[in-house]
Design a protein around this motif. Sequence first.
Motif, PDB file in Angstrom:
ATOM      1  N   ASP A   1      39.405  35.699  38.950  1.00 21.52           N
ATOM      2  CA  ASP A   1      40.021  36.956  39.363  1.00 21.52           C
ATOM      3  C   ASP A   1      41.084  37.381  38.366  1.00 21.52           C
ATOM      4  OD1 ASP A   1      41.944  35.050  39.894  1.00 21.52           O
ATOM      5  OD2 ASP A   1      42.465  35.830  41.869  1.00 21.52           O
ATOM      6  N   ASN A   2      41.786  38.439  38.706  1.00 18.44           N
ATOM      7  CA  ASN A   2      42.817  39.018  37.849  1.00 18.44           C
ATOM      8  C   ASN A   2      42.277  39.401  36.469  1.00 18.44           C
ATOM      9  OD1 ASN A   2      44.561  38.635  39.975  1.00 18.44           O
ATOM     10  ND2 ASN A   2      46.120  37.569  38.800  1.00 18.44           N
ATOM     11  N   LEU A   3      41.001  39.707  36.391  1.00 19.42           N
ATOM     12  CA  LEU A   3      40.422  40.194  35.135  1.00 19.42           C
ATOM     13  C   LEU A   3      40.582  41.702  34.996  1.00 19.42           C
ATOM     14  CD1 LEU A   3      37.108  38.136  34.917  1.00 19.42           C
ATOM     15  CD2 LEU A   3      39.303  37.672  33.801  1.00 19.42           C
ATOM     16  N   GLY A   4      40.908  42.374  36.092  1.00 18.81           N
ATOM     17  CA  GLY A   4      41.045  43.825  36.031  1.00 18.81           C
ATOM     18  C   GLY A   4      39.717  44.540  35.931  1.00 18.81           C
ATOM     19  N   THR A   5      38.651  43.930  36.442  1.00 18.84           N
ATOM     20  CA  THR A   5      37.318  44.536  36.415  1.00 18.84           C
ATOM     21  C   THR A   5      36.794  44.664  37.839  1.00 18.84           C
ATOM     22  OG1 THR A   5      36.160  42.418  36.257  1.00 18.84           O
ATOM     23  CG2 THR A   5      36.859  43.449  34.182  1.00 18.84           C
ATOM     24  N   SER A   6      35.701  45.400  37.998  1.00 18.42           N
ATOM     25  CA  SER A   6      35.140  45.617  39.333  1.00 18.42           C
ATOM     26  C   SER A   6      34.586  44.343  39.938  1.00 18.42           C
ATOM     27  CB  SER A   6      34.044  46.686  39.260  1.00 18.42           C
ATOM     28  OG  SER A   6      32.990  46.269  38.397  1.00 18.42           O
ATOM     29  N   THR A   7      34.222  43.372  39.118  1.00 14.40           N
ATOM     30  CA  THR A   7      33.662  42.109  39.626  1.00 14.40           C
ATOM     31  C   THR A   7      34.577  40.919  39.350  1.00 14.40           C
ATOM     32  OG1 THR A   7      32.435  41.768  37.557  1.00 14.40           O
ATOM     33  CG2 THR A   7      31.297  42.943  39.340  1.00 14.40           C
ATOM     34  N   GLY A   8      35.785  41.176  38.905  1.00 11.09           N
ATOM     35  CA  GLY A   8      36.708  40.096  38.574  1.00 11.09           C
ATOM     36  C   GLY A   8      38.081  40.305  39.186  1.00 11.09           C
ATOM     37  N   SER A   9      38.109  40.772  40.447  1.00 16.31           N
ATOM     38  CA  SER A   9      39.375  41.027  41.135  1.00 16.31           C
ATOM     39  C   SER A   9      39.258  40.541  42.576  1.00 16.31           C
ATOM     40  CB  SER A   9      39.702  42.520  41.126  1.00 16.31           C
ATOM     41  OG  SER A   9      39.771  43.008  39.801  1.00 16.31           O
ATOM     42  N   ARG A  10      40.243  39.801  43.019  1.00 12.97           N
ATOM     43  CA  ARG A  10      40.166  39.301  44.397  1.00 12.97           C
ATOM     44  C   ARG A  10      40.513  40.389  45.412  1.00 12.97           C
ATOM     45  NH1 ARG A  10      44.922  36.976  42.444  1.00 12.97           N
ATOM     46  NH2 ARG A  10      46.824  37.421  43.641  1.00 12.97           N
ATOM     47  N   ALA A  11      41.218  41.425  44.967  1.00 11.13           N
ATOM     48  CA  ALA A  11      41.467  42.598  45.796  1.00 11.13           C
ATOM     49  C   ALA A  11      40.849  43.791  45.085  1.00 11.13           C
ATOM     50  CB  ALA A  11      42.965  42.808  46.008  1.00 11.13           C
ATOM     51  N   VAL A  12      39.927  44.458  45.758  1.00 15.00           N
ATOM     52  CA  VAL A  12      39.175  45.514  45.091  1.00 15.00           C
ATOM     53  C   VAL A  12      38.587  46.440  46.147  1.00 15.00           C
ATOM     54  CG1 VAL A  12      37.014  44.183  45.065  1.00 15.00           C
ATOM     55  CG2 VAL A  12      37.403  45.909  43.299  1.00 15.00           C
ATOM     56  N   GLN A  13      38.369  47.689  45.781  1.00  9.41           N
ATOM     57  CA  GLN A  13      37.653  48.582  46.686  1.00  9.41           C
ATOM     58  C   GLN A  13      36.151  48.388  46.517  1.00  9.41           C
ATOM     59  OE1 GLN A  13      38.684  52.724  46.431  1.00  9.41           O
ATOM     60  NE2 GLN A  13      40.878  52.362  46.737  1.00  9.41           N
ATOM     61  N   LEU A  14      35.428  48.565  47.610  1.00 11.58           N
ATOM     62  CA  LEU A  14      33.977  48.493  47.568  1.00 11.58           C
ATOM     63  C   LEU A  14      33.410  49.596  46.684  1.00 11.58           C
ATOM     64  CD1 LEU A  14      33.154  47.940  51.348  1.00 11.58           C
ATOM     65  CD2 LEU A  14      33.209  46.197  49.557  1.00 11.58           C
ATOM     66  N   TYR A  15      32.288  49.296  46.067  1.00  6.41           N
ATOM     67  CA  TYR A  15      31.525  50.309  45.353  1.00  6.41           C
ATOM     68  C   TYR A  15      30.173  50.419  46.041  1.00  6.41           C
ATOM     69  CZ  TYR A  15      31.720  45.796  42.830  1.00  6.41           C
ATOM     70  OH  TYR A  15      31.828  44.469  42.501  1.00  6.41           O
ATOM     71  N   ASN A  16      29.986  51.568  46.712  1.00  9.96           N
ATOM     72  CA  ASN A  16      28.767  51.806  47.491  1.00  9.96           C
ATOM     73  C   ASN A  16      28.500  50.682  48.486  1.00  9.96           C
ATOM     74  OD1 ASN A  16      27.635  53.041  44.426  1.00  9.96           O
ATOM     75  ND2 ASN A  16      28.031  54.365  46.177  1.00  9.96           N
ATOM     76  N   GLY A  17      29.562  50.298  49.191  1.00  7.72           N
ATOM     77  CA  GLY A  17      29.412  49.338  50.261  1.00  7.72           C
ATOM     78  C   GLY A  17      29.289  47.895  49.826  1.00  7.72           C
ATOM     79  N   ARG A  18      29.621  47.566  48.603  1.00 12.35           N
ATOM     80  CA  ARG A  18      29.493  46.181  48.147  1.00 12.35           C
ATOM     81  C   ARG A  18      30.603  45.839  47.172  1.00 12.35           C
ATOM     82  NH1 ARG A  18      26.444  45.809  43.035  1.00 12.35           N
ATOM     83  NH2 ARG A  18      26.194  47.930  42.280  1.00 12.35           N
ATOM     84  N   ALA A  19      30.780  44.553  46.954  1.00 15.55           N
ATOM     85  CA  ALA A  19      31.713  44.054  45.941  1.00 15.55           C
ATOM     86  C   ALA A  19      31.284  42.642  45.575  1.00 15.55           C
ATOM     87  CB  ALA A  19      33.145  44.067  46.441  1.00 15.55           C
ATOM     88  N   GLU A  20      31.620  42.234  44.357  1.00 15.18           N
ATOM     89  CA  GLU A  20      31.233  40.916  43.876  1.00 15.18           C
ATOM     90  C   GLU A  20      32.448  40.152  43.368  1.00 15.18           C
ATOM     91  OE1 GLU A  20      28.177  41.181  40.922  1.00 15.18           O
ATOM     92  OE2 GLU A  20      26.848  42.393  42.184  1.00 15.18           O
ATOM     93  N   ILE A  21      32.333  38.831  43.431  1.00 11.32           N
ATOM     94  CA  ILE A  21      33.341  37.939  42.875  1.00 11.32           C
ATOM     95  C   ILE A  21      32.625  36.666  42.439  1.00 11.32           C
ATOM     96  CG2 ILE A  21      33.886  36.752  45.021  1.00 11.32           C
ATOM     97  CD1 ILE A  21      36.534  37.907  42.486  1.00 11.32           C
ATOM     98  N   SER A  22      33.186  35.981  41.455  1.00  9.70           N
ATOM     99  CA  SER A  22      32.600  34.724  40.991  1.00  9.70           C
ATOM    100  C   SER A  22      33.583  33.583  41.189  1.00  9.70           C
ATOM    101  CB  SER A  22      32.184  34.827  39.528  1.00  9.70           C
ATOM    102  OG  SER A  22      31.137  35.771  39.366  1.00  9.70           O
ATOM    103  N   ILE A  23      33.027  32.368  41.271  1.00  7.62           N
ATOM    104  CA  ILE A  23      33.811  31.165  41.517  1.00  7.62           C
ATOM    105  C   ILE A  23      33.427  30.133  40.465  1.00  7.62           C
ATOM    106  CG2 ILE A  23      34.453  29.439  43.254  1.00  7.62           C
ATOM    107  CD1 ILE A  23      33.023  31.356  45.297  1.00  7.62           C
TER     108      ILE A  23
END
Length: 834
Positions: free
Chosen positions: A787-809
């Motif tokens: 997280d804390n990458l400042g990207t749509s898929t690299g943030s632990r707090a983020v707004q959904l994009y078209n009803g979805r969101a992704e994160i990696s571990i």
Amino acid sequence: MHVISRRQFLMSTLPTAAAAVLPVAPAWSRALAELQTPEGSTAAAERITDGWEYLEGSLDGPWQVWNSSEIATWSKVSLPHCFNHYDGCDPDTPAYRGIGWYRRHIAVTNPYPKGRTILHFAGAGQTTDVFLGESHLGHHVGGYGEFAVDITSQVQKPGADLRLAIRCDNGRDLDRMPSDVSDFTLYGGLYRHVSVVYLPEFSLEAVHVHIELNTTRDAAEVTVTGRPNGSMFPSDSLLKVELVAPNGQLIHEGSITWANAEPAKTAFDGERVLSGFSLPSPDLWSPSNPHLYQCRVTLTVEGTKHSLTERFGVRSVEFPEGGPFLLNGKRLLLRGTHRHEDHAGYAAALPDEIVRREMRMIREMGANFIRLAHYQQSRLVLELCDELGLLVWEELPWCRAGVGSDRWQTLGREKLRIMIDQHINHPSVIFWGLGNEDDWPGEYPSVDEAAIRGYMTELNTLAHQLDQSRYTSYRRCDFARDIPDVYSPSIWAGWYGGLYTDYQHSLETQRKRVGRFIHIEWGADSHARRHSEDPNRGIFGVSAGANTAERGLAYENHGGVARVSRDGDWSETYACDLFDWHLKTQESLPWLAGTAQWIFKDFTTPLRVENPVPRVNQKGLVERDMTPKEAYYVFQSYWSATPMVRLYGHTWPVRWGASDEKKTIRVYSNCPQAEVFLNGTSLGVKHRNPDDFPCAGLRWLASFRKGRNELRVVARPHEGREVADELSFEYQTESWGKPAKFELREIARDQGQITCQATLHDANGVLCLDAAHPVRFTLAGEGALIDNLGTSTGSRAVQLYNGRAEISIASVRGEVSLAVSSPSLPTTLCKLSG
């Protein structure tokens, strides 16, 4: 203590023998200064990358740096290093502003009798103090210019203490540029390279090459000036000047003694004319042909040689009042963007290869112009601009501040001198920017119009004294628009004010108010991976013909008049339409000098906590990790000469609508015609017409089948091979109700990294494709969120994009539990095993 400027030690003043220390991509040349060391001696320069330790927080002086084991835990780091590399866009806590310490033992093996040993800093944020042992050797204020500390006398002492400690401080300082209300993070740390450089007793501090191209551009007069390192050169010191053409041929050679060097009336103190000669039929530098010459000056004193090599280009720049802009006597529409020194996971400490990749992407987009915002950037960036053919606006960091104390004003003058002295040889630079937005609400100490006009006038005069060959420029300070040579007002049609269809009217209105008009900063935020079937729904309530300037605090997502930045959906779809309209307008205006879209890459800011990715300005054409958004290809379709085609929607996995509803298929291409195939069936050929908005006419209406759909486009250039693109997506016909529950599941594994996706559904399990809820990911167990990458898929707090969101571990051991939550919705868990 002796603090000196860049060229006295010049990190790029590496001997040929040191090339292994600083690997250079063979496709690029660099301006290398060759320090010819005595036979069998060590390298004359060394970049200090490894072996560092770092401590965040204050210590009671340099003694405690080396006697702190009981009170502090040091971390091993390598340089470049930014101590905001992780927290620059933390959604919960502002980026650290304070002190960071670095320590390392160094070895000094100067090969020169009576030689000098220098510590060279390519830049450090924001205030730097240098210690050897407990001795304080240097103090530098400012985060962006190169500087050096002479440590010769200290290291020559018997039993010298070679424990190096560096204290960086990016804490708040009202007497330092840029202002703390600037819309970008004031990073801290040794975020550019640090080196030990060895110089002989006598060396050149600077070489500058001055070019006067005649009116017919078939000959140029070249004057080479040089500045000593402060030592009194023996009168018989020999200076040899060599000129190498872009094709590598030696085309001029001459020698003089220092006593015969002509006292020069140049902008740089102590400078002398070393050589002057004519250059017939020069190879002109331009974006299409960035020809670079090399000027090598070799100083020989008592058998010891010291060489500096500077690259330069021959070109003419003309900007008549009313426009357009002329390069080498021909109109050139400046097609530009902007750059901050920032990247996911690194913040300001970008590895050189990432810088190279970023600059290549900008050029491959078709840009020929870049504004380096809002400060002097690294030498590598300027070298790449020279090599790639990117014209440059480089800027003093007078950003969002009134006129401060005498110390503050002195610092501003010093930074302008340093920037011009260090970068004047770059042919890419055409504008010296004097500052930015110095009419901002909340400036310190105040928005004193008379004081700001007075200081801007002083800087404008100083810039012309230092460099008579370039224009000065400024963006957004309307009460001072008459002072710089080139001025850009605030025009944000379709974002901070009005509609994007108001753009041409705004340009023509503002053009009449200044002599040399350029449009710097325009565009829109877009939340990557968010797309819209109806991108214009956010413009209802926005008045056509309204003032398109960014006024007051219009960047905030609340208050003020209706505007798309507050009321729109922040979709990539809307941003593409806005860019499309602006680009087609710009291409149609024969008087327009040029523009620069804000900004190429998303970057962090302390001011935008409520954005879909918190603390990130999302106006980039690529994400903070350089993943392209769809808008990147809109620009390519207008600017790139290489045939390209792009189907809109590569990150839009599910589209929606009624089963028989006609939907728009968007294609961006610079080819004259394209043909689209839906599920294997041709939808016909369309011809590109820039006046046919949107997509220059390359759009098709078609009905999708429920479920999986396949799209393919084939574009045909005027000559050469066809280019193609394809994508697939699901088409959802079910309507959804009120969002009720999340689903959370693993969607990919790669090299120990697990990617999970959260989707939001109604009570019947239908995916809510317009949902834009803020969500938060949390992890329990042995693992780490990426997280804390400042990207749509690299943030632990983020707004959904078209009803979805992704994160990696990463680093999962055993079983862990990932959770997704949002206010007023039940939290959902997903168990994962490493």
